[in-house]
Each structure stands twice: as C-alpha cells, then as structure tokens.
Scaffold this motif. Structure first.
Motif, PDB file in Angstrom:
ATOM      1  N   THR A 115      23.204   1.337 -25.391  1.00 25.14           N
ATOM      2  CA  THR A 115      22.238   1.172 -24.308  1.00 25.14           C
ATOM      3  C   THR A 115      22.602  -0.028 -23.446  1.00 25.14           C
ATOM      4  OG1 THR A 115      20.482   2.201 -25.605  1.00 25.14           O
ATOM      5  CG2 THR A 115      19.794   0.800 -23.773  1.00 25.14           C
ATOM      6  N   ALA A 116      22.976  -1.134 -24.082  1.00 28.64           N
ATOM      7  CA  ALA A 116      23.368  -2.328 -23.328  1.00 28.64           C
ATOM      8  C   ALA A 116      24.582  -2.037 -22.449  1.00 28.64           C
ATOM      9  CB  ALA A 116      23.664  -3.482 -24.289  1.00 28.64           C
ATOM     10  N   LEU A 117      25.584  -1.356 -22.995  1.00 25.82           N
ATOM     11  CA  LEU A 117      26.782  -1.006 -22.220  1.00 25.82           C
ATOM     12  C   LEU A 117      26.420  -0.126 -21.031  1.00 25.82           C
ATOM     13  CD1 LEU A 117      29.247  -0.241 -25.146  1.00 25.82           C
ATOM     14  CD2 LEU A 117      29.279  -2.243 -23.646  1.00 25.82           C
ATOM     15  N   GLU A 118      25.573   0.865 -21.278  1.00 27.26           N
ATOM     16  CA  GLU A 118      25.161   1.792 -20.226  1.00 27.26           C
ATOM     17  C   GLU A 118      24.416   1.060 -19.110  1.00 27.26           C
ATOM     18  OE1 GLU A 118      22.306   5.610 -20.286  1.00 27.26           O
ATOM     19  OE2 GLU A 118      23.741   5.500 -21.938  1.00 27.26           O
ATOM     20  N   ARG A 119      23.552   0.130 -19.480  1.00 24.67           N
ATOM     21  CA  ARG A 119      22.791  -0.629 -18.480  1.00 24.67           C
ATOM     22  C   ARG A 119      23.714  -1.498 -17.636  1.00 24.67           C
ATOM     23  NH1 ARG A 119      16.962  -2.595 -19.943  1.00 24.67           N
ATOM     24  NH2 ARG A 119      17.255  -3.050 -17.762  1.00 24.67           N
ATOM     25  N   VAL A 120      24.702  -2.117 -18.261  1.00 26.01           N
ATOM     26  CA  VAL A 120      25.631  -2.955 -17.502  1.00 26.01           C
ATOM     27  C   VAL A 120      26.438  -2.088 -16.549  1.00 26.01           C
ATOM     28  CG1 VAL A 120      27.668  -4.437 -17.657  1.00 26.01           C
ATOM     29  CG2 VAL A 120      25.757  -4.808 -19.205  1.00 26.01           C
ATOM     30  N   TRP A 121      26.985  -0.962 -17.027  1.00 21.60           N
ATOM     31  CA  TRP A 121      27.763  -0.078 -16.145  1.00 21.60           C
ATOM     32  C   TRP A 121      26.920   0.395 -14.968  1.00 21.60           C
ATOM     33  CZ3 TRP A 121      32.627   0.021 -15.536  1.00 21.60           C
ATOM     34  CH2 TRP A 121      33.513  -0.079 -16.613  1.00 21.60           C
ATOM     35  N   SER A 122      25.667   0.770 -15.234  1.00 22.96           N
ATOM     36  CA  SER A 122      24.823   1.309 -14.160  1.00 22.96           C
ATOM     37  C   SER A 122      24.412   0.245 -13.156  1.00 22.96           C
ATOM     38  CB  SER A 122      23.587   1.992 -14.744  1.00 22.96           C
ATOM     39  OG  SER A 122      22.732   1.038 -15.335  1.00 22.96           O
ATOM     40  N   SER A 123      24.506  -1.026 -13.527  1.00 22.61           N
ATOM     41  CA  SER A 123      24.117  -2.097 -12.608  1.00 22.61           C
ATOM     42  C   SER A 123      25.250  -2.525 -11.674  1.00 22.61           C
ATOM     43  CB  SER A 123      23.637  -3.317 -13.398  1.00 22.61           C
ATOM     44  OG  SER A 123      24.728  -3.956 -14.042  1.00 22.61           O
ATOM     45  N   LEU A 124      26.445  -2.027 -11.911  1.00 23.49           N
ATOM     46  CA  LEU A 124      27.595  -2.416 -11.090  1.00 23.49           C
ATOM     47  C   LEU A 124      27.665  -1.556  -9.834  1.00 23.49           C
ATOM     48  CD1 LEU A 124      30.258  -2.779 -13.916  1.00 23.49           C
ATOM     49  CD2 LEU A 124      28.953  -4.593 -12.806  1.00 23.49           C
ATOM     50  N   ASN A 147      28.958   0.907  -7.030  1.00 26.26           N
ATOM     51  CA  ASN A 147      29.867   2.062  -7.070  1.00 26.26           C
ATOM     52  C   ASN A 147      30.939   2.008  -5.987  1.00 26.26           C
ATOM     53  OD1 ASN A 147      28.719   3.371  -9.256  1.00 26.26           O
ATOM     54  ND2 ASN A 147      27.119   4.263  -7.977  1.00 26.26           N
ATOM     55  N   ALA A 148      30.765   1.177  -4.989  1.00 34.46           N
ATOM     56  CA  ALA A 148      31.666   1.168  -3.835  1.00 34.46           C
ATOM     57  C   ALA A 148      32.995   0.478  -4.106  1.00 34.46           C
ATOM     58  CB  ALA A 148      30.974   0.490  -2.656  1.00 34.46           C
ATOM     59  N   THR A 149      33.207  -0.006  -5.317  1.00 32.20           N
ATOM     60  CA  THR A 149      34.452  -0.701  -5.635  1.00 32.20           C
ATOM     61  C   THR A 149      35.407   0.227  -6.369  1.00 32.20           C
ATOM     62  OG1 THR A 149      33.551  -1.490  -7.721  1.00 32.20           O
ATOM     63  CG2 THR A 149      33.246  -2.914  -5.813  1.00 32.20           C
ATOM     64  N   THR A 150      36.649  -0.230  -6.549  1.00 31.94           N
ATOM     65  CA  THR A 150      37.620   0.567  -7.296  1.00 31.94           C
ATOM     66  C   THR A 150      37.280   0.529  -8.784  1.00 31.94           C
ATOM     67  OG1 THR A 150      39.120  -1.272  -7.733  1.00 31.94           O
ATOM     68  CG2 THR A 150      39.420  -0.093  -5.640  1.00 31.94           C
ATOM     69  N   GLU A 151      37.880   1.424  -9.526  1.00 30.03           N
ATOM     70  CA  GLU A 151      37.651   1.478 -10.968  1.00 30.03           C
ATOM     71  C   GLU A 151      38.082   0.167 -11.628  1.00 30.03           C
ATOM     72  OE1 GLU A 151      36.365   3.020 -14.584  1.00 30.03           O
ATOM     73  OE2 GLU A 151      36.060   3.809 -12.561  1.00 30.03           O
ATOM     74  N   GLU A 152      39.212  -0.380 -11.181  1.00 32.91           N
ATOM     75  CA  GLU A 152      39.690  -1.638 -11.755  1.00 32.91           C
ATOM     76  C   GLU A 152      38.713  -2.781 -11.481  1.00 32.91           C
ATOM     77  OE1 GLU A 152      43.592  -4.584 -11.721  1.00 32.91           O
ATOM     78  OE2 GLU A 152      43.617  -2.748 -10.535  1.00 32.91           O
ATOM     79  N   GLU A 153      38.192  -2.833 -10.244  1.00 38.16           N
ATOM     80  CA  GLU A 153      37.217  -3.875  -9.904  1.00 38.16           C
ATOM     81  C   GLU A 153      35.939  -3.727 -10.735  1.00 38.16           C
ATOM     82  OE1 GLU A 153      38.312  -4.761  -5.237  1.00 38.16           O
ATOM     83  OE2 GLU A 153      36.987  -3.087  -5.725  1.00 38.16           O
ATOM     84  N   ARG A 154      35.522  -2.480 -10.932  1.00 38.93           N
ATOM     85  CA  ARG A 154      34.323  -2.247 -11.758  1.00 38.93           C
ATOM     86  C   ARG A 154      34.561  -2.679 -13.196  1.00 38.93           C
ATOM     87  NH1 ARG A 154      31.354   2.580 -12.385  1.00 38.93           N
ATOM     88  NH2 ARG A 154      29.489   1.348 -12.188  1.00 38.93           N
ATOM     89  N   ARG A 155      35.754  -2.415 -13.723  1.00 34.73           N
ATOM     90  CA  ARG A 155      36.060  -2.835 -15.099  1.00 34.73           C
ATOM     91  C   ARG A 155      36.068  -4.355 -15.226  1.00 34.73           C
ATOM     92  NH1 ARG A 155      37.988   1.071 -18.592  1.00 34.73           N
ATOM     93  NH2 ARG A 155      38.270   3.105 -17.650  1.00 34.73           N
ATOM     94  N   HIS A 156      36.622  -5.030 -14.231  1.00 32.24           N
ATOM     95  CA  HIS A 156      36.613  -6.497 -14.236  1.00 32.24           C
ATOM     96  C   HIS A 156      35.179  -7.025 -14.135  1.00 32.24           C
ATOM     97  CE1 HIS A 156      40.895  -7.714 -14.165  1.00 32.24           C
ATOM     98  NE2 HIS A 156      41.066  -6.491 -13.676  1.00 32.24           N
ATOM     99  N   ALA A 157      34.397  -6.402 -13.252  1.00 28.60           N
ATOM    100  CA  ALA A 157      32.995  -6.813 -13.099  1.00 28.60           C
ATOM    101  C   ALA A 157      32.216  -6.561 -14.388  1.00 28.60           C
ATOM    102  CB  ALA A 157      32.347  -6.070 -11.936  1.00 28.60           C
ATOM    103  N   PHE A 158      32.509  -5.444 -15.046  1.00 30.89           N
ATOM    104  CA  PHE A 158      31.862  -5.129 -16.317  1.00 30.89           C
ATOM    105  C   PHE A 158      32.173  -6.208 -17.345  1.00 30.89           C
ATOM    106  CE2 PHE A 158      32.133  -3.461 -20.593  1.00 30.89           C
ATOM    107  CZ  PHE A 158      30.877  -2.911 -20.758  1.00 30.89           C
ATOM    108  N   ARG A 198      33.151  -9.263 -16.861  1.00 29.41           N
ATOM    109  CA  ARG A 198      32.526 -10.517 -16.445  1.00 29.41           C
ATOM    110  C   ARG A 198      31.033 -10.518 -16.784  1.00 29.41           C
ATOM    111  NH1 ARG A 198      35.096 -10.429 -12.007  1.00 29.41           N
ATOM    112  NH2 ARG A 198      33.536  -9.330 -10.818  1.00 29.41           N
ATOM    113  N   ARG A 199      30.351  -9.414 -16.492  1.00 28.26           N
ATOM    114  CA  ARG A 199      28.908  -9.317 -16.745  1.00 28.26           C
ATOM    115  C   ARG A 199      28.604  -9.303 -18.233  1.00 28.26           C
ATOM    116  NH1 ARG A 199      25.358  -6.237 -13.505  1.00 28.26           N
ATOM    117  NH2 ARG A 199      26.554  -7.137 -11.819  1.00 28.26           N
ATOM    118  N   PHE A 200      29.389  -8.569 -18.985  1.00 30.15           N
ATOM    119  CA  PHE A 200      29.097  -8.405 -20.418  1.00 30.15           C
ATOM    120  C   PHE A 200      29.560  -9.592 -21.246  1.00 30.15           C
ATOM    121  CE2 PHE A 200      27.180  -5.306 -23.028  1.00 30.15           C
ATOM    122  CZ  PHE A 200      27.705  -5.460 -24.278  1.00 30.15           C
ATOM    123  N   GLN A 201      30.695 -10.191 -20.880  1.00 31.39           N
ATOM    124  CA  GLN A 201      31.258 -11.283 -21.677  1.00 31.39           C
ATOM    125  C   GLN A 201      30.952 -12.662 -21.117  1.00 31.39           C
ATOM    126  OE1 GLN A 201      32.607 -10.753 -24.617  1.00 31.39           O
ATOM    127  NE2 GLN A 201      32.426  -8.560 -24.375  1.00 31.39           N
TER     128      GLN A 201
END
Length: 83
Positions: free
Chosen positions: A50-59, A61-72, A74-77
């Motif tokens: 649930t925590a992972l899903e909430r973090v992903w959904s808060s990022l 969508n207009a960025t690249t997949e790599e940028e989203r992974r980096h943002a994920f 950063r947000r989670f860790q």
C-alpha cells in the motif's frame, strides 16, 4: 509461539503515539499476538504494498519512466539515488 514484546515497548523512544488509552493499546497488542506469524507477515507485506502504491500514485505522470523511478526512490528513501 508468543512474542515477548511488551505492548508499550517503544513508548519512551518517540516511536509510539500516546493518544490511545493503555487498555486499548493492550487490547490491540493482544489481538495482534493472537494472529499467526504468517498472518502478521502478510499484514506487513500488505502495508508495504500500500505504501509503495501510494508513493507511485503521488508522482507526476508527465515525466519519463527514469525520472519517475528517481523521484520514487527520493520520496521513499529520503535521499538521492546513488549512481
């Protein structure tokens, strides 16, 4: 197998929320300890998912997949992804 952890073990360490009456904490702790180890593990895994899903959904969508992974990361860790 019964855990030897006391219900308020972390009460003085800043990890416990003290807005719940001690008798309610004891009831919750007792109910959790009645569950099997497998049930408690599955509950923890569900909470993590649930925590992972909430973090992903808060990022955004207009960025690249790599940028989203980096943002994920950063947000989670709470730190930049080491390269």
């Amino acid at each position: 197998m019964v855990s030897r952890i006391e219900p308020d073990r972390y009460a003085d360490t800043g990890f416990a929320v003290k807005d719940t009456a001690p008798e309610i904490n004891t009831l919750i702790f007792t109910a959790m300890m009645r569950k099997t180890q497998e049930e408690r593990l599955l509950m923890g895994l569900d909470m993590m998912a649930t925590a992972l899903e909430r973090v992903w959904s808060s990022l955004p969508n207009a960025t690249t997949e790599e940028e989203r992974r980096h943002a994920f990361f950063r947000r989670f860790q709470g730190q930049e992804l080491p390269l």
